[in-house]
Motif scaffolding. Sequence first.
Motif, PDB file in Angstrom:
ATOM      1  N   LEU A 134     -29.441 -15.263  42.002  1.00 43.21           N
ATOM      2  CA  LEU A 134     -30.513 -15.694  41.106  1.00 43.21           C
ATOM      3  C   LEU A 134     -30.912 -14.571  40.154  1.00 43.21           C
ATOM      4  O   LEU A 134     -31.315 -14.819  39.013  1.00 43.21           O
ATOM      5  CB  LEU A 134     -31.722 -16.161  41.920  1.00 43.21           C
ATOM      6  CG  LEU A 134     -31.565 -17.496  42.651  1.00 43.21           C
ATOM      7  CD1 LEU A 134     -32.828 -17.813  43.448  1.00 43.21           C
ATOM      8  CD2 LEU A 134     -31.278 -18.622  41.659  1.00 43.21           C
ATOM      9  N   TRP A 160     -38.976 -19.005  46.544  1.00 40.90           N
ATOM     10  CA  TRP A 160     -38.634 -19.503  47.884  1.00 40.90           C
ATOM     11  C   TRP A 160     -37.286 -18.979  48.367  1.00 40.90           C
ATOM     12  O   TRP A 160     -37.089 -18.810  49.564  1.00 40.90           O
ATOM     13  CB  TRP A 160     -38.583 -21.042  47.869  1.00 40.90           C
ATOM     14  CG  TRP A 160     -39.904 -21.664  47.519  1.00 40.90           C
ATOM     15  CD1 TRP A 160     -40.980 -21.849  48.356  1.00 40.90           C
ATOM     16  CD2 TRP A 160     -40.291 -22.153  46.245  1.00 40.90           C
ATOM     17  NE1 TRP A 160     -42.008 -22.424  47.681  1.00 40.90           N
ATOM     18  CE2 TRP A 160     -41.620 -22.636  46.362  1.00 40.90           C
ATOM     19  CE3 TRP A 160     -39.681 -22.252  44.996  1.00 40.90           C
ATOM     20  CZ2 TRP A 160     -42.319 -23.190  45.296  1.00 40.90           C
ATOM     21  CZ3 TRP A 160     -40.375 -22.811  43.940  1.00 40.90           C
ATOM     22  CH2 TRP A 160     -41.666 -23.264  44.105  1.00 40.90           C
ATOM     23  N   VAL A 161     -36.361 -18.767  47.434  1.00 42.68           N
ATOM     24  CA  VAL A 161     -35.007 -18.348  47.808  1.00 42.68           C
ATOM     25  C   VAL A 161     -34.777 -16.940  47.287  1.00 42.68           C
ATOM     26  O   VAL A 161     -34.924 -16.676  46.097  1.00 42.68           O
ATOM     27  CB  VAL A 161     -33.941 -19.304  47.223  1.00 42.68           C
ATOM     28  CG1 VAL A 161     -32.540 -18.847  47.637  1.00 42.68           C
ATOM     29  CG2 VAL A 161     -34.212 -20.730  47.662  1.00 42.68           C
ATOM     30  N   LEU A 221     -37.114 -20.559  41.543  1.00 44.65           N
ATOM     31  CA  LEU A 221     -36.473 -20.576  42.858  1.00 44.65           C
ATOM     32  C   LEU A 221     -36.632 -19.248  43.586  1.00 44.65           C
ATOM     33  O   LEU A 221     -36.570 -19.189  44.816  1.00 44.65           O
ATOM     34  CB  LEU A 221     -34.984 -20.915  42.711  1.00 44.65           C
ATOM     35  CG  LEU A 221     -34.651 -22.359  42.350  1.00 44.65           C
ATOM     36  CD1 LEU A 221     -33.163 -22.537  42.146  1.00 44.65           C
ATOM     37  CD2 LEU A 221     -35.152 -23.314  43.454  1.00 44.65           C
ATOM     38  N   HIS A 222     -36.849 -18.174  42.819  1.00 44.74           N
ATOM     39  CA  HIS A 222     -37.064 -16.855  43.414  1.00 44.74           C
ATOM     40  C   HIS A 222     -38.286 -16.831  44.327  1.00 44.74           C
ATOM     41  O   HIS A 222     -38.402 -15.978  45.221  1.00 44.74           O
ATOM     42  CB  HIS A 222     -37.230 -15.799  42.313  1.00 44.74           C
ATOM     43  CG  HIS A 222     -36.043 -14.891  42.198  1.00 44.74           C
ATOM     44  ND1 HIS A 222     -35.471 -14.232  43.262  1.00 44.74           N
ATOM     45  CD2 HIS A 222     -35.302 -14.550  41.107  1.00 44.74           C
ATOM     46  CE1 HIS A 222     -34.458 -13.511  42.842  1.00 44.74           C
ATOM     47  NE2 HIS A 222     -34.313 -13.684  41.538  1.00 44.74           N
ATOM     48  N   LEU A 270     -35.595 -22.033  35.819  1.00 48.79           N
ATOM     49  CA  LEU A 270     -35.384 -22.609  37.148  1.00 48.79           C
ATOM     50  C   LEU A 270     -35.075 -21.516  38.173  1.00 48.79           C
ATOM     51  O   LEU A 270     -35.611 -21.523  39.301  1.00 48.79           O
ATOM     52  CB  LEU A 270     -34.240 -23.618  37.088  1.00 48.79           C
ATOM     53  CG  LEU A 270     -33.861 -24.291  38.411  1.00 48.79           C
ATOM     54  CD1 LEU A 270     -35.046 -25.100  38.957  1.00 48.79           C
ATOM     55  CD2 LEU A 270     -32.634 -25.185  38.223  1.00 48.79           C
TER      56      LEU A 270
END
Length: 351
Positions: free
Chosen positions: A255, A249-250, A246-247, A242
């Motif tokens: 992370l 977009w965020v 997410l990396h 996960l």
Amino acid sequence: MSLHQAVLRLLLLGKRLELPPPPPKPLPPQRLLPLIEAVAPAHKAFDERAVFAGHRYRSGFWAIYLMSALAVLCAVMPLALGWDSRSHALHPFAGLWAVAEVCTIAVVSGIYWRGHRRDWQGEWLRTRTTAELTWYLPLVAPLVDFAGGSGEGSWYRRVFDPGPHLPATDEVAMLCARNDALARRILEAAWSDPEFVSSYARWSIDILLGQRHYHQRIAAIQHALLHRVHRVNGWLFGLTALGAMLHLWVHTLWLTLVTTFFPALGASLHGALAQSESYRLEATSERLAADLQAAIERIRSALDTAMRAAVPDAPASVEPIKESIKAAIALILEEHQDWQMLVRPHHLPLG
């Protein structure tokens, strides 16, 4: 409490083990009480050494695996906290994480070096074997033929030789030699005493029931441990996946921490579990519990047959009892050797 016991309790927190109630405490025959009392101090000393050696070895490899993951955490924490940036107020302290990482690696190396040099695993296997063989000496003694005078070597060798399941321990042989005269005296004509025959058979059954319960407990613990660690690893690698997605977009360094430390922790847990041979211990303990139950039934059947005989103290009626108890002890010795062969390939070093 040792490290590996603390880790085990933490991993099994909230887990309820389905176990049958423990069997009653075995009551030995009156004839054997002097021998049991004579052997007890030596067994206590050997058992304490074995417990210490086992805790030291297992805590050693759990520490190596878990501290390896901790070293990864120390390496990535300055990035996650932002301390690596010169503009951060705590940038001067970023080097402390590097010091912590180096210290952690040094401790791991120290445990590896000391455990390998001092042969922690070998010491555990040797002391556990000696403690086990000492514990069963009073059970073996009635099977020894003392009529021919003093024999050589341990009572196990005199009862089971030839046999591949006889680990050689000088301590056990010396203990047998010291108690040879006592055992010969208290067991003279023991097999012609119906009360001794029945109490010895029932005592053997009670000891085997205790061993069966022990292996049922081991199988349940290892099954629960495998299930819990697999579940934890599933969450760790799921969160890693996960975090990696997410990396896209965020962009946050936290992370990076997730995608770096979580797989390292998961790999450490999996490695320690493989080192402890949890799956094979579970399967072996389940099989041995079933084999012990079959051995108990054979002793019970032989005892019932002897009690129904017109002359329960006759050689023809006691011989099946002796053979069934001898077979049960041989089963325990063979399983102990299998345990040694299971554990021995896994030295303290990683992998």
